[in-house]
Write a protein that holds these residues in place. Structure first.
Motif, PDB file in Angstrom:
ATOM      1  N   LYS A   1       0.835  -1.193   0.000  1.00  0.00           N
ATOM      2  CA  LYS A   1       0.000   0.000   0.000  1.00  0.00           C
ATOM      3  C   LYS A   1       0.873   1.248   0.000  1.00  0.00           C
ATOM      4  O   LYS A   1       1.985   1.237   0.538  1.00  0.00           O
TER       5      LYS A   1
ATOM      6  N   HIS B   1      -3.661   3.682   0.308  1.00  0.00           N
ATOM      7  CA  HIS B   1      -3.793   3.348   1.726  1.00  0.00           C
ATOM      8  C   HIS B   1      -4.917   4.063   2.471  1.00  0.00           C
ATOM      9  O   HIS B   1      -5.728   3.431   3.131  1.00  0.00           O
TER      10      HIS B   1
ATOM     11  N   SER C   1      -7.962   1.226   0.148  1.00  0.00           N
ATOM     12  CA  SER C   1      -8.045   0.875   1.563  1.00  0.00           C
ATOM     13  C   SER C   1      -8.745   2.006   2.298  1.00  0.00           C
ATOM     14  O   SER C   1      -8.472   3.180   2.044  1.00  0.00           O
TER      15      SER C   1
ATOM     16  N   GLN D   1      -9.468  -2.530   1.766  1.00  0.00           N
ATOM     17  CA  GLN D   1      -9.054  -2.969   3.101  1.00  0.00           C
ATOM     18  C   GLN D   1      -9.722  -2.060   4.131  1.00  0.00           C
ATOM     19  O   GLN D   1      -9.540  -0.838   4.106  1.00  0.00           O
TER      20      GLN D   1
END
Length: 305
Positions: free
Chosen positions: A80, A117, A147, A169
């Motif tokens: 990430k 991320h 994410s 995520q």
């Protein structure tokens, strides 16, 4: 270990992923033994991020694995990028530079999956699209995802990005169930009815995006592990009761609870303990009943309308 397709891709991955955020807590020999044990159990999907240990975790992993071309083809690497000190950065320049750094530290020519991320408030989707195109064309990244993003953020990116976003995520555990609660308590006058994420669970299911729960054993935001905690006596009693029934550990039940959800999630487990990792992997062979799933949900203090 059982496998699944990652999102809408053809990539076959284990149902449990190995998170490497804490691998820098191990001595060199311990790291080597842990990585080897994971591979022996079929846990060949390893999740990284360029900020884990300020990049040190990726370097330690590559050394522990004794990375070479033959080994590389036997594993699946995800990392990430997008977090910088004091800010988030999805600029084309940062994404490209981050990936080059990740590849260098992991001693590989490509990533199987790259995730952005945390949402960047200043994101320009066209820049992300240019970065993804360049990474895909060069062969440096094969699949892409995000994410901690909500549906509108994903749609905004997908408007410009031509590659399918195959994973998201998100924080999810038995004690962090906001994305589940709001779907159960629709139109109710209680805190559980508050939709904090734009129905991200249903959105990911509708668009074939694999949810990768992070911190599956944590309560709060890294406040501690709920297993064995005196803060959750009823929950632990119920988990232990079901664990005894199946002759498995409480760790196995905590992961089996996530895997029982029909969204086909892929938990990211961050343990660096070989035996506990095996307990997590065992969850792939255990399917909780509907009654057991709801009993655990309620025991965690979650309400049903």
């Amino acid at each position: 270990m059982k496998t699944m397709k990652l999102g809408s891709s053809s990539l076959e991955v284990p149902v449990v992923a190995v998170g490497c955020m804490r691998i820098n807590s191990l001595e060199k020999a311990e790291a080597e033994r842990f990585v080897q044990a994971a591979l022996e159990e079929g846990a060949n999907f390893f999740d990284h991020a360029d900020i884990y240990g300020s990049g040190e975790c990726e370097e330690i992993f590559a050394e522990a694995l004794h990375m070479n071309a033959e080994i590389r083809e036997k594993i699946i690497l995800q990392s990430k990028c997008g977090i910088r000190p004091g800010m988030f950065d999805f600029s084309k320049e940062h994404i490209l530079n981050s990936v080059d750094g990740i590849l260098k530290r992991l001693k590989t020519d490509y990533l199987d999956v790259l995730l952005l991320h945390r949402p960047d408030a200043l994101v320009e989707p066209e820049e992300v699209a240019e970065a993804f195109d360049q990474l895909e064309t060069s062969g440096k990244v094969r699949h892409f995802g995000v994410s901690n993003q909500n549906p509108m953020q994903i749609q905004l990116l997908q408007k410009a990005v031509k590659q399918p976003l195959v994973a998201n995520q998100l924080q999810l555990s038995i004690t962090n169930t906001t994305m589940i609660q709001s779907g159960i308590n629709v139109n109710m006058e209680n805190d559980a009815a508050v939709n904090r994420d734009g129905s991200i669970l249903d959105f990911c299911r509708l668009h074939d995006i694999t949810i990768q729960p992070w911190s599956p054993f944590q309560y709060g935001f890294f406040e501690g592990v709920f297993l064995g905690s005196d803060k959750f006596p009823e929950l632990n009693q119920k988990i232990d009761e079901i664990a005894d029934k199946y002759n498995v550990t409480n760790t196995t039940i905590a992961i089996a609870w996530l895997l029982r959800h029909p969204a086909h999630m892929q938990p990211i487990v961050g343990t660096m303990n070989t035996e506990r990792l095996k307990d997590c992997i065992t969850a792939g062979d255990l399917k909780l009943t509907r009654e057991e799933w709801y009993a655990i949900y309620r025991a965690a203090g979650n309400i049903l309308p």
